[in-house]
Design a protein around this motif. Structure first.
Motif, mmCIF file in Angstrom:
data_model
loop_
_atom_site.group_PDB
_atom_site.id
_atom_site.type_symbol
_atom_site.label_atom_id
_atom_site.label_comp_id
_atom_site.label_asym_id
_atom_site.label_seq_id
_atom_site.Cartn_x
_atom_site.Cartn_y
_atom_site.Cartn_z
ATOM 1 N N ALA A 372 -54.226 -25.351 30.249
ATOM 2 C CA ALA A 372 -53.211 -26.496 30.321
ATOM 3 C C ALA A 372 -51.828 -25.750 30.413
ATOM 4 O O ALA A 372 -50.743 -26.379 30.947
ATOM 5 C CB ALA A 372 -53.291 -27.442 29.171
ATOM 6 N N ALA A 397 -58.666 -31.473 29.290
ATOM 7 C CA ALA A 397 -57.212 -30.977 29.193
ATOM 8 C C ALA A 397 -56.482 -30.900 30.478
ATOM 9 O O ALA A 397 -55.380 -31.241 30.528
ATOM 10 C CB ALA A 397 -57.335 -29.518 28.595
ATOM 11 N N LEU A 398 -57.221 -30.672 31.575
ATOM 12 C CA LEU A 398 -56.573 -30.791 32.888
ATOM 13 C C LEU A 398 -56.394 -32.191 33.377
ATOM 14 O O LEU A 398 -55.253 -32.343 33.978
ATOM 15 C CB LEU A 398 -57.706 -30.265 34.042
ATOM 16 N N ALA A 401 -53.160 -32.908 31.484
ATOM 17 C CA ALA A 401 -51.981 -32.101 32.189
ATOM 18 C C ALA A 401 -51.639 -32.954 33.411
ATOM 19 O O ALA A 401 -50.651 -32.224 34.192
ATOM 20 C CB ALA A 401 -52.364 -30.668 32.293
#
Length: 429
Positions: A372, A397-398, A401
């Motif tokens: 991230a 997490a992506l 982000a």
């Protein structure tokens, strides 16, 4: 004729009779639990029935155990199609059922997934007529589990769900008749990269076509009817060899047989290649590769593909690639000579190793934070290979982000009761 052959022809006759009966009934009124010709399948309605009464047939692992008990009692010859230890097979079926239950309101997704499953099951020697025996065993297991609470409505909902998957599997198997159900291959190289990790080179006896990033199921001669998936580390060489990275995960399994009980000259079998990590024709945006441990094998294949494409178009600017390679300890990193050489000759590649700690100690979270922090942008494409919990952690997490979900690809994760917390007794616990 052998006893097994007689049993199969009996099953075949019953299968054909049931298929004819369904065709006749579909033009009348009673469809025996199957939608009449021309009708669409209301999977959402069956999903509600199955979910409503799931506790009547549970615990889930006991339903599946009863199913196999009925199947083998009625058709003992079918037992030879399964491994000696049934725990993995029972968990595999549990995942398939959970997937169907969770996606029953989207039958087209089930059809797509189960056509691939039918293609894959050809390596086990399963024939369409034997699905009829499986259907009968499931219906009997549901009846036994539900007891006095059994109903025609419940029976037909489970039957329709099973037939949806089985019909797709049969179609998938039929569509793959021109390819072998499996490929025999000879081990040409076996290199230990640590006390429990081996890189194997194997040479299929027939042409084995696959794409960079795909995986295959592997069977060791030491454990017949027992298959485990492994990524293929690269496109086939000119001589047709492929590479497998295998970490021994415990005693008595396929990984131990391949790591500690296999050598050059031994034979293995490979199932049909499959997977979601192949690049395809999309070359837009930077590429973000995330792997944990032997998930590196998939990324090694993808990087070879990227390098090949860059060489074939020297006038074009190569897409930027960042590889995040996670592992429990620095000592667990392997194949570093190849990776170093690749990074030195490919200016478009950046490698970021992330080592330290076990998954229980937050290692997946550290890897996800590193990914991230690299600053993914909406135009990037991400490919993820590794254990399911790592994939889920990095995917989340992506998403946080800002990377769109359609730009993140990984192979299907095991289905399970993660979204059904009120249900207990799953074989996946």
């Amino acid at each position: 004729m052998s006893k097994d052959g007689t049993t199969y022809h009996t099953l075949l006759a019953r299968h054909d009779a049931m298929r004819l009966r369904r065709q006749l009934l579909s033009s009348g009124g009673d469809t025996g639990g199957r939608p009449a010709a021309g009708e669409s399948y209301d999977g959402a309605a069956d999903q509600r029935i199955i979910m409503r009464d799931l506790d009547l047939v549970g615990p889930f692992d006991e339903l599946i155990r009863d199913l196999y008990q009925v199947l083998f009692a009625r058709h003992p010859s079918l037992r030879s199609l399964f491994p000696a230890t049934m725990a993995f097979q029972e968990a595999h079926l549990a995942r398939a059922f959970w997937y169907q239950i969770e996606h029953l309101d989207r039958p087209e997704e089930i059809t797509e997934r189960f056509m691939q499953l039918g293609r894959d099951h050809r390596k086990l020697g399963v024939r369409p007529a034997q699905y009829t025996a499986f259907e009968e065993a499931l219906r009997e297991a549901v009846r036994l589990r539900a007891g006095e609470h059994w109903s025609v409505e419940l029976d037909q909902a489970w039957t329709r769900m099973l037939r949806l998957g089985v019909d797709a599997m049969v179609r998938g198997a039929d569509a793959a008749l021109r390819e072998p159900p499996f490929w025999r291959a000879t081990v040409t190289g076996h290199r230990m990269c640590g006390p429990d990790l081996a890189v194997l080179r194997v040479l299929p006896h027939e042409t084995f076509r696959h794409r960079a990033g795909q995986y295959t199921a592997v069977e060791s001669a030491r454990l017949p009817h027992t298959w485990r998936p492994y990524y293929l580390a690269g496109s086939p060489d000119q001589d047709g060899e492929v590479e497998l990275h295998v970490r021994c995960t415990g005693p008595g399994g396929v990984s131990e047989a391949l790591v500690h009980g296999t050598g050059p000259g031994d034979e293995v079998r490979l199932g049909p290649p499959k997977g979601e990590l192949a690049l395809g024709d999309d070359s837009a945006g930077a590429l973000l590769l995330v792997a944990w441990d032997t998930g590196w094998a998939a990324m090694k294949a993808v990087l070879r593909d990227v390098e090949r494409r860059a060489r074939s178009a020297p006038g074009q600017r190569a897409r930027r690639v960042r590889l995040f390679l996670g592992t429990g300890a620095v000592a667990d990193l392997y194949d570093t000579d190849h990776l170093t050489g690749l990074e030195q000759r490919c200016p478009w590649l950046t490698v970021v190793p992330v080592a330290g700690g076990s998954p229980d100690e937050g290692a997946y979270d550290r890897l996800a934070r590193a990914v991230a922090r690299s600053g993914p942008v909406p135009g990037d494409r991400a490919l993820i290979a590794g254990p399911p919990d790592m994939v889920r952690t990095v995917t989340a997490a992506l998403a946080h982000a800002g990377l769109p979900a359609q730009h993140v690809r990984h192979d299907p994760l095991p289905a399970g009761p993660r979204d059904l917390p009120h249900l207990a007794g799953s074989a996946l616990r």
